[in-house]
Enzyme design. Structure first.
Site, short mmCIF file in Angstrom:
data_model
loop_
_atom_site.label_atom_id
_atom_site.label_comp_id
_atom_site.label_asym_id
_atom_site.label_seq_id
_atom_site.Cartn_x
_atom_site.Cartn_y
_atom_site.Cartn_z
N HIS A 215 -5.16 -33.27 18.14
CA HIS A 215 -4.06 -34.13 18.59
C HIS A 215 -2.87 -33.31 19.07
O HIS A 215 -1.76 -33.83 19.19
CB HIS A 215 -3.65 -35.07 17.45
CG HIS A 215 -4.78 -35.97 17.04
ND1 HIS A 215 -5.05 -37.16 17.68
CD2 HIS A 215 -5.75 -35.81 16.11
CE1 HIS A 215 -6.12 -37.72 17.13
NE2 HIS A 215 -6.57 -36.92 16.18
N GLU B 229 -4.06 -6.54 15.15
CA GLU B 229 -3.57 -5.21 14.75
C GLU B 229 -4.69 -4.19 14.90
O GLU B 229 -4.46 -3.01 15.15
CB GLU B 229 -3.04 -5.25 13.30
CG GLU B 229 -2.01 -4.17 13.01
CD GLU B 229 -1.34 -4.31 11.65
OE1 GLU B 229 -2.00 -4.09 10.62
OE2 GLU B 229 -0.14 -4.64 11.61
N LYS C 274 10.01 -0.73 13.81
CA LYS C 274 10.52 -0.41 12.47
C LYS C 274 11.59 0.67 12.55
O LYS C 274 12.65 0.57 11.94
CB LYS C 274 9.38 0.13 11.58
CG LYS C 274 8.39 -0.89 11.09
CD LYS C 274 7.46 -0.20 10.09
CE LYS C 274 6.19 -0.98 9.85
NZ LYS C 274 5.22 -0.25 9.03
N GLU D 298 10.72 -4.66 4.12
CA GLU D 298 10.74 -6.07 3.69
C GLU D 298 10.38 -6.19 2.21
O GLU D 298 11.06 -6.85 1.43
CB GLU D 298 9.74 -6.91 4.50
CG GLU D 298 10.11 -7.14 5.94
CD GLU D 298 9.61 -6.04 6.87
OE1 GLU D 298 9.34 -4.90 6.39
OE2 GLU D 298 9.51 -6.31 8.08
N GLY E 203 -4.39 -2.02 5.44
CA GLY E 203 -3.70 -3.19 4.91
C GLY E 203 -4.41 -4.49 5.23
O GLY E 203 -4.59 -5.36 4.37
N ARG E 204 -4.86 -4.62 6.48
CA ARG E 204 -5.47 -5.89 6.90
C ARG E 204 -6.90 -6.03 6.39
O ARG E 204 -7.56 -7.04 6.65
CB ARG E 204 -5.41 -6.01 8.42
CG ARG E 204 -6.00 -4.82 9.17
CD ARG E 204 -5.54 -4.82 10.62
NE ARG E 204 -6.01 -3.66 11.38
CZ ARG E 204 -5.37 -2.50 11.45
NH1 ARG E 204 -4.25 -2.32 10.77
NH2 ARG E 204 -5.84 -1.52 12.20
N LYS F 23 0.84 -1.20 0.00
CA LYS F 23 0.00 0.00 0.00
C LYS F 23 0.87 1.25 0.00
O LYS F 23 0.68 2.16 -0.79
CB LYS F 23 -0.91 -0.04 1.23
CG LYS F 23 -1.77 1.19 1.39
CD LYS F 23 -2.67 1.05 2.60
CE LYS F 23 -3.18 2.42 3.03
NZ LYS F 23 -4.02 2.35 4.22
#
Ligand code: F6P
Length: 556
Positions: A396, A365, A520, A220, A279-280, A214
């Site tokens: 399990h 977030e 960051k 990254e 973003g999410r 965005k």
């Protein structure tokens, strides 16, 4: 909408809930026995979703008080303000309009002087055209070969949504002309292992990269995009024109189109988004381009229609029957009154194996906040730690703690009537075996097993306590006919809106994410020290300095 959030703890409803919680003795066995209509009364539908809250720890009084709480904090007013495009994301002064991403083309919505629906559909048309060209083979790589693999480079919301939905919709990926499918790969982590291992398996001539960011400023993603660009050019060899190679092998999604152009990506291959999409909340924007390529525009449109159906349910249904409202309020009850700290999401669908990870960003977030939207401190605990794995694998592994541990862990069980892959084992329909586990687990959690029932099985007295199940472990069961693109959209929107509901109760801005910034900034400050800069090293605290020294001593 009020500039000052209502303090939920000062409402009449909160006082009522506090007194209900005091000495609360859940009794699902008793409640079901005394009220034959409980299951029916507490089961709701939202679009294609069938949602059973009856195995939750709530009775009539709790539900009434929770609905009163929603009313007192002004939940529906805040919801309507969001849909209208008011700047409910106060700390970033932004509208919050992921719901506009899935409005039909003939809807009308103007926000801040922008014709939002036209803008959304203009971008969608370009994404669909791009997807069609890649899928049909009209779009080729620089050497003229058909694209076989699309690599989405992105992180957080620019990765988790596309990868989750790509996995979930695997049965919908086939190309119509019997050409197999376009495989998608995802590079997110700045750990160089991610790029190295993904690229090692790729053929540059048939690979197309989509840089999804965005902001187009995420360390990254930009690092990985540069690594991929360098790899592509090196692998294609010297005979290939660099600009032509990038134009044929790179596309981008961003709202910073100037930065996309600076990176060298042809603006014709860039798809925009807007600052009112978090973003999410962006898998249904152009951030989903890799998914649109994988499943095709028609299926992607069904995915969006699924979101919209749930949006309409949330926007128009009275709170007492509004599924995301009810689920959000129930989570408030568990978190603020019964002491739950985590929330398990357990899809009985291997295809949803990335859904819990997706929900972690969406919910944590959004609602992991310590101040309210006016800057004052929150007045109650916020957020829950969302986690989970598909059943039956989780059974399990960690279900032991959910069944018999000392912590309250509300759990959402999700399943589909029709399997994507109907297999039989001899006479046995394996999906039925699978669903039997879903039904059995929610039953066991709700109703448990008493000491007398254990004894009746002939268990030695000394072992009886270890084999007792207390029951009264709350679950919500969510079912749908099948995991189609539309149903997946509905599921995502369900969790978006229940997250909104919780945030509205707590009075927080569920749409900012300042908590990710400090780390960051410090990474930038620390990195010269990691590279050996003495001054930067000296500026670190003793622990960090020692860790960096350890790294520098042991790096081979
Ligand atoms: O660091 C958190 C975050 O900002 C998320 O909210 C977002 O989804 C992710 O980083 C990626 O951001 P972008 O799409 O701008 O690269």
């Amino acid at each position: 909408m009020s500039a000052t959030p209502v303090d939920p703890t000062q409402t009449e409803a909160w006082k009522r809930l506090t007194s209900l919680a005091d000495g609360f003795a859940p009794d699902l066995r008793g409640w079901f026995a005394a009220d034959p209509g409980r299951a029916e009364r507490l089961t709701f539908t939202a679009a294609d979703l069938y949602v059973d809250l009856s195995k939750g720890l709530l009775d009539h009084d709790v539900l009434a008080a929770l609905l009163q709480l929603a009313d007192e904090v002004g939940l529906t007013e805040r919801r309507d303000a969001m849909f209208r495009g008011e700047h409910v994301n106060v700390t970033e002064d932004r509208a919050v309009l992921h719901t506009a991403l899935r409005l039909p083309a003939d809807a009308a919505l103007e926000v801040d002087g922008q014709d939002v629906v036209t803008d959304v559909h203009d971008v969608l048309r370009r994404v669909y055209d791009f997807a069609d060209r890649v899928r049909s083979g009209v779009w080729t790589g620089v050497t003229g070969e058909r694209i076989r693999t699309v690599v989405n480079i992105g992180i957080g919301g620019s990765d988790l949504g596309p990868v989750m939905a790509y996995e979930a919709l695997a049965p919908y990926r086939a190309l119509p002309d019997g050409q197999g499918e376009i495989e998608c790969r995802f590079i997110s982590n700045i750990d160089p292992t991610d790029a190295a291992t993904t690229l090692a398996r790729l053929d540059p001539a048939t690979t197309l990269f989509i840089v999804s960011s965005k902001t187009f400023g995420t360390l990254e993603t930009l690092t990985n995009a540069r690594l991929c660009k360098a790899w592509l050019l090196a692998e294609l060899g010297t005979g290939v024109d660099e600009k032509a190679a990038i134009a044929k092998h790179f596309a981008a999604v961003s709202n910073a189109l100037d930065k996309v152009a600076d990176f060298g990506i042809d603006p014709a291959n860039a798809f925009g988004m807007w600052d009112w999409v978090g973003g999410r909340y962006s898998v249904d924007s152009a951030i989903g381009t890799s998914l649109a390529v994988a499943i095709g525009p028609e299926r992607f449109a069904e995915f969006l229609a699924g979101f919209h159906a749930l949006d309409e349910h949330f926007r128009t249904t009275e709170p007492a029957r509004n599924v995301p409202v009810l689920m959000g309020l129930l989570n408030v009850w568990y978190t603020n009154f019964l002491g739950a700290q985590t929330h398990a999401v357990l899809p009985y669908s291997q295809l949803l194996h990335r859904f819990p990870a997706y929900l972690q960003q969406l919910t944590m977030e959004s609602n992991g906040k310590g101040v309210r939207w006016d800057g004052s401190a929150v007045t109650a605990d916020t957020g829950e730690v969302f986690w989970g794995e598909p059943g039956t694998n989780g059974q399990h592994a960690f279900y032991q703690l959910i069944h018999q541990g000392t912590r309250l862990i509300p759990a959402d069980f999700i399943a589909f009537a029709t399997p994507a892959y109907p297999l039989v084992d001899g006479e046995t329909d394996v999906h039925e075996l699978f669903l039997a586990n879903f039904f059995a687990q929610t039953r066991a959690l709700a109703f448990g097993k008493t000491a007398d029932e254990v004894r009746a099985e002939g268990t030695a007295e000394a072992i009886v306590p270890a084999r007792v199940f207390t029951g009264n472990r709350p679950t919500t069961s969510i079912m749908a006919p099948a995991l189609t693109p539309a149903v997946l959209g509905q599921l995502v929107a369900l969790y978006e809106h229940l997250t909104f509901t919780e945030g509205a109760v707590w009075g927080i801005d569920s749409f900012d994410q300042w908590g990710v910034e400090l780390g960051k900034q410090l990474a930038l400050q620390v990195s010269p020290a990691v590279a050996g800069d003495a001054e930067a090293r000296a500026a670190q605290d003793p622990s960090t300095r020692a860790l960096i020294d350890y790294y520098r001593t042991h790096r081979s």
